[in-house]
Write an enzyme that holds these catalytic residues in place. Structure first.
Site, PDB file in Angstrom:
ATOM      1  N   GLY A 195       0.750  -1.137  -0.134  1.00 25.71           N
ATOM      2  CA  GLY A 195      -0.069   0.102   0.086  1.00 25.71           C
ATOM      3  C   GLY A 195       0.763   1.290   0.024  1.00 25.71           C
ATOM      4  O   GLY A 195       1.357   1.637   1.070  1.00 25.71           O
ATOM      5  N   ALA A 196       1.019   1.832  -1.084  1.00 24.63           N
ATOM      6  CA  ALA A 196       1.741   2.928  -1.283  1.00 24.63           C
ATOM      7  C   ALA A 196       1.258   4.428  -1.348  1.00 24.63           C
ATOM      8  O   ALA A 196       1.658   5.432  -2.053  1.00 24.63           O
ATOM      9  CB  ALA A 196       2.833   2.936  -2.645  1.00 24.63           C
ATOM     10  N   GLY A 197       0.129   4.536  -0.420  1.00 22.02           N
ATOM     11  CA  GLY A 197      -0.395   5.582  -0.331  1.00 22.02           C
ATOM     12  C   GLY A 197       0.118   6.562   0.780  1.00 22.02           C
ATOM     13  O   GLY A 197       1.424   6.250   1.002  1.00 22.02           O
ATOM     14  N   LEU A 219      -0.047   6.929   4.300  1.00 22.88           N
ATOM     15  CA  LEU A 219       0.482   6.100   5.278  1.00 22.88           C
ATOM     16  C   LEU A 219       1.755   5.402   5.097  1.00 22.88           C
ATOM     17  O   LEU A 219       2.641   5.434   5.695  1.00 22.88           O
ATOM     18  CB  LEU A 219      -0.655   5.331   6.050  1.00 22.88           C
ATOM     19  CG  LEU A 219      -0.458   4.734   7.352  1.00 22.88           C
ATOM     20  CD1 LEU A 219       0.320   5.970   8.343  1.00 22.88           C
ATOM     21  CD2 LEU A 219      -1.504   3.847   7.793  1.00 22.88           C
ATOM     22  N   GLY A 220       1.335   4.413   3.812  1.00 28.36           N
ATOM     23  CA  GLY A 220       2.643   3.697   3.451  1.00 28.36           C
ATOM     24  C   GLY A 220       3.822   4.669   3.260  1.00 28.36           C
ATOM     25  O   GLY A 220       5.006   4.044   3.553  1.00 28.36           O
ATOM     26  N   ALA A 252      -0.937  12.202   7.561  1.00 20.04           N
ATOM     27  CA  ALA A 252      -0.064  12.291   6.212  1.00 20.04           C
ATOM     28  C   ALA A 252      -0.921  12.497   5.210  1.00 20.04           C
ATOM     29  O   ALA A 252      -1.960  11.821   5.330  1.00 20.04           O
ATOM     30  CB  ALA A 252       0.616  10.965   6.358  1.00 20.04           C
ATOM     31  N   LYS A 299     -11.032   4.228  18.319  1.00 20.51           N
ATOM     32  CA  LYS A 299     -11.141   5.011  17.400  1.00 20.51           C
ATOM     33  C   LYS A 299     -12.562   4.821  16.299  1.00 20.51           C
ATOM     34  O   LYS A 299     -12.882   5.677  16.030  1.00 20.51           O
ATOM     35  CB  LYS A 299      -9.951   4.388  16.475  1.00 20.51           C
ATOM     36  CG  LYS A 299      -9.723   5.424  15.327  1.00 20.51           C
ATOM     37  CD  LYS A 299      -8.257   5.231  14.643  1.00 20.51           C
ATOM     38  CE  LYS A 299      -8.041   6.541  13.715  1.00 20.51           C
ATOM     39  NZ  LYS A 299      -7.023   6.189  12.869  1.00 20.51           N
ATOM     40  N   ASN A 344     -17.186  10.957  10.936  1.00 27.30           N
ATOM     41  CA  ASN A 344     -16.930  10.958   9.292  1.00 27.30           C
ATOM     42  C   ASN A 344     -17.973  10.942   8.403  1.00 27.30           C
ATOM     43  O   ASN A 344     -18.044  11.560   7.450  1.00 27.30           O
ATOM     44  CB  ASN A 344     -16.060   9.435   9.132  1.00 27.30           C
ATOM     45  CG  ASN A 344     -14.535   9.634   9.831  1.00 27.30           C
ATOM     46  OD1 ASN A 344     -14.505  10.295  10.723  1.00 27.30           O
ATOM     47  ND2 ASN A 344     -13.856   9.001   9.351  1.00 27.30           N
ATOM     48  N   GLU A 359     -14.621   4.181   3.519  1.00 28.96           N
ATOM     49  CA  GLU A 359     -14.362   3.000   4.637  1.00 28.96           C
ATOM     50  C   GLU A 359     -15.735   3.019   5.117  1.00 28.96           C
ATOM     51  O   GLU A 359     -15.844   2.216   6.076  1.00 28.96           O
ATOM     52  CB  GLU A 359     -13.022   3.472   5.204  1.00 28.96           C
ATOM     53  CG  GLU A 359     -11.946   3.207   4.287  1.00 28.96           C
ATOM     54  CD  GLU A 359     -10.769   3.263   5.298  1.00 28.96           C
ATOM     55  OE1 GLU A 359      -9.626   2.386   4.901  1.00 28.96           O
ATOM     56  OE2 GLU A 359     -10.510   4.231   6.082  1.00 28.96           O
TER      57      GLU A 359
END
Ligand code: PAF
Length: 294
Positions: free
Chosen positions: A6-8, A10-11, A121, A177, A185, A261
């Protein structure tokens, strides 16, 4: 080698802060083999370039961080876990609940851990990742073999310089959370407003008490410590005030045309209510309204 699936945002935050040369992104099938280049703007200090290679088939990761969105996680794990040794710990960073339990049931032979983080982030531009807010990351085991790897996983991740802690009851922390996300949300996405503006809207004022009644009952059904509807409302409103200027992650997803989500936040609560015979009309209404936003 720490592999990140997962390169978003957070990643990329983990990839930029963990020691260079020890991190690789896990490629999707057929993905380009060119390393990922991006600029990283830390909270303190100057923006710097970061290069992250893709994990090669001959490389065996000693740790897998899963930073995909909750809805993509099972598909991503299905494609990748068969290639990862069964003794490699897997840390799930998904929001909400449901995907963590599902992964733990689907892969009982792997050490599975879950994490929850308040690190902020974002990616204002495709090649720029900004560490926007300093937070805390809590990591805990989802199964017995995960427990055996917990201390080692935290030792690896503190090398990032981020605030990383062990958590003996990660499910409770994920629930805490979830309560906040369930109360903020969906409302912000439906009302298209920042977190702080929520409190002035009659739609929020109309539904927040019945929503908190549902969540309070669900916490009991799930064996979580009791919290009264009033306590829940106070906690939700407190976070909305403290993050008044934030665009919630769900509103950001809606505005960007991405999947939300919701199925792992209010939608998870609806499914739990069905299992335990708890009425969840408000969670159901919020889930359906968000599902229709696109
Ligand atoms: O999902 C989010 O955006 C955040 O968890 C929170 C706390 C609602 C603040 O925006």
């Amino acid at each position: 080698m720490i592999a990140i699936l997962g390169a978003g945002s957070l990643g990329r935050l983990w990839a930029a802060t963990l020691p260079a040369g020890q991190v690789a992104f896990v490629p999707r099938p057929g993905q380009a083999t060119e390393p990922v280049h991006f600029r990283f703007c830390p909270i303190r200090g100057v923006t710097r370039p970061v290069t992250v290679p893709w994990l090669q088939s001959r490389q065996t990761p000693s740790l897998l961080l899963v930073t995909t969105k909750a809805g993509d996680t099972l598909t991503a794990l299905n494609a990748n876990l068969p290639l990862i040794p069964t003794n490699t710990p897997v840390v799930l960073f998904q929001n909400g609940l449901g995907s963590q339990q599902h992964a733990t049931e689907a892969w009982p032979d792997h050490p599975i851990l879950a994490a929850t983080t308040t690190e902020g982030a974002n990616r204002p531009e495709a090649d720029l990742t900004v560490h926007a807010g300093e937070g805390e990351t809590w990591i805990g085991a989802m199964n017995a073999s995960g427990e055996a790897h917990l201390a080692e996983v935290v030792r690896w991740l503190v090398q990032s310089g981020l605030n990383v802690h062990t958590e003996s009851d990660i499910l409770s922390r994920l629930w805490q959370k979830l309560v906040i996300n369930a109360g903020i949300n969906a409302f912000t996405a439906i009302l298209n407003c920042q977190n702080g503006q929520l409190l002035e809207h009659t739609f929020f004022q109309q539904w927040i008490d019945p929503l908190c009644q549902e969540i309070s009952q669900l916490l009991n059904s799930a064996g979580q410590p009791e919290q009264t509807p009033d306590t829940l409302r106070a906690r939700i409103e407190n976070v909305a005030r403290k993050t008044a200027a934030n665009t919630s992650s769900m509103l950001a997803d809606v505005l960007a045309g991405r999947d939300t989500e919701i199925d792992f936040i209010n939608g998870y609560l609806v499914r739990l209510g069905q299992q335990h015979g708890v009425d969840t009309q408000v969670n159901q209404m919020l889930t359906e309204r968000v599902q229709h936003l696109k």
